[in-house]
Scaffold this motif. Structure first.
Motif, short mmCIF file in Angstrom:
data_model
loop_
_atom_site.label_atom_id
_atom_site.label_comp_id
_atom_site.label_asym_id
_atom_site.label_seq_id
_atom_site.Cartn_x
_atom_site.Cartn_y
_atom_site.Cartn_z
N VAL A 134 -8.93 -92.02 14.77
CA VAL A 134 -9.42 -92.60 13.53
C VAL A 134 -10.24 -91.69 12.88
O VAL A 134 -10.95 -91.05 13.22
CB VAL A 134 -10.13 -93.76 13.98
N PHE A 135 -9.83 -91.35 11.59
CA PHE A 135 -10.53 -90.42 10.68
C PHE A 135 -10.68 -91.18 9.43
O PHE A 135 -9.96 -92.01 8.91
CB PHE A 135 -9.78 -89.23 10.76
N THR A 136 -11.66 -90.47 8.68
CA THR A 136 -11.88 -91.06 7.15
C THR A 136 -12.02 -89.72 6.38
O THR A 136 -12.42 -88.52 6.76
CB THR A 136 -13.11 -91.91 7.18
N ASN A 137 -11.86 -90.23 5.02
CA ASN A 137 -11.91 -89.19 4.13
C ASN A 137 -13.13 -89.43 3.23
O ASN A 137 -13.49 -88.85 2.29
CB ASN A 137 -10.76 -88.80 3.25
N MET A 191 -10.38 -93.63 2.27
CA MET A 191 -9.59 -94.41 3.17
C MET A 191 -10.04 -94.16 4.60
O MET A 191 -10.75 -93.03 4.89
CB MET A 191 -8.04 -94.26 3.34
N THR A 192 -9.82 -94.92 5.61
CA THR A 192 -9.96 -94.82 7.04
C THR A 192 -8.83 -94.98 7.73
O THR A 192 -8.14 -95.92 7.37
CB THR A 192 -11.00 -95.73 7.66
N ALA A 193 -7.96 -93.88 8.30
CA ALA A 193 -6.78 -94.08 9.05
C ALA A 193 -6.83 -94.28 10.44
O ALA A 193 -7.54 -93.41 11.22
CB ALA A 193 -5.94 -93.13 8.68
N GLU A 194 -6.23 -94.89 11.20
CA GLU A 194 -6.26 -95.27 12.56
C GLU A 194 -4.74 -95.17 12.92
O GLU A 194 -3.75 -95.59 12.39
CB GLU A 194 -6.40 -96.87 12.98
N ILE A 195 -4.73 -94.19 14.06
CA ILE A 195 -3.42 -93.78 14.64
C ILE A 195 -3.51 -94.42 15.96
O ILE A 195 -4.20 -94.04 16.71
CB ILE A 195 -2.86 -92.36 14.58
#
Length: 163
Positions: free
Chosen positions: A88-91, A107-111
């Motif tokens: 999980v990362f965010t910009n 955004m926050t992206a979850e892989i």
């Protein structure tokens, strides 16, 4: 298997079965050389400036049309790192731990990676702060962009898995 919650008003998601193991996909996400091969849709070129895959670690990439002049692409931090399972990362926070207002969207992206009989069930959920920001990301081509890089990721790891 982790199944991310998806709020259709705030989130955009995609899912794909990739014919490679979760560990193969993990390496493609966590090795700067591999990440640079698929992270930005072709024909753009990626340069990975920072890839500290640990909670709080920086994630900084740049992009170029000609391979010479690079401009900012991603500057964020990893929030959750579960090896071979979840990133999980965010910009919304920069790699220097400063609040950010990234363009075009925060955004926050979850892989999420899960075993599948044909390889890996690969899921991406991108979360947004408001329905308007989610709609903007959708209009800007979320499915084309994230779909394209997911296809490039799949091509890379599937080719490596065949070798």
């Amino acid at each position: 298997m982790i199944t991310p919650d998806i709020d259709p008003d705030y989130d955009l998601a995609l899912q794909r079965v990739i014919r490679a193991s979760p560990s193969d996909i993990w390496r493609a996400w966590t090795d700067p050389t591999r990440l640079a091969q698929w992270w930005i849709p072709a024909p753009m070129v990626t340069r990975v400036d920072q890839l500290d895959v640990s909670p709080g670690g920086g994630f900084v990439t740049r992009m170029s049309e000609n391979g010479e002049e690079f401009v900012p692409h991603t500057d964020g931090v990893f929030l959750v790192v579960e090896e071979n399972r979840r990133l999980v990362f965010t910009n919304a926070v920069t790699s220097a731990w400063r609040p950010a207002s990234p363009e075009p969207v925060a955004m926050t992206a979850e892989i999420v990676l899960a075993d599948h009989p044909d390889g890996t069930d690969y899921r991406v959920v991108v979360r947004h702060g408001t329905p308007a920001i989610r709609a903007r990301h959708h209009e800007l081509g979320f499915f084309d962009g994230w779909g394209s890089v997911t296809g490039a990721l799949a091509s890379l790891v599937e080719k490596e898995a065949e070798s």
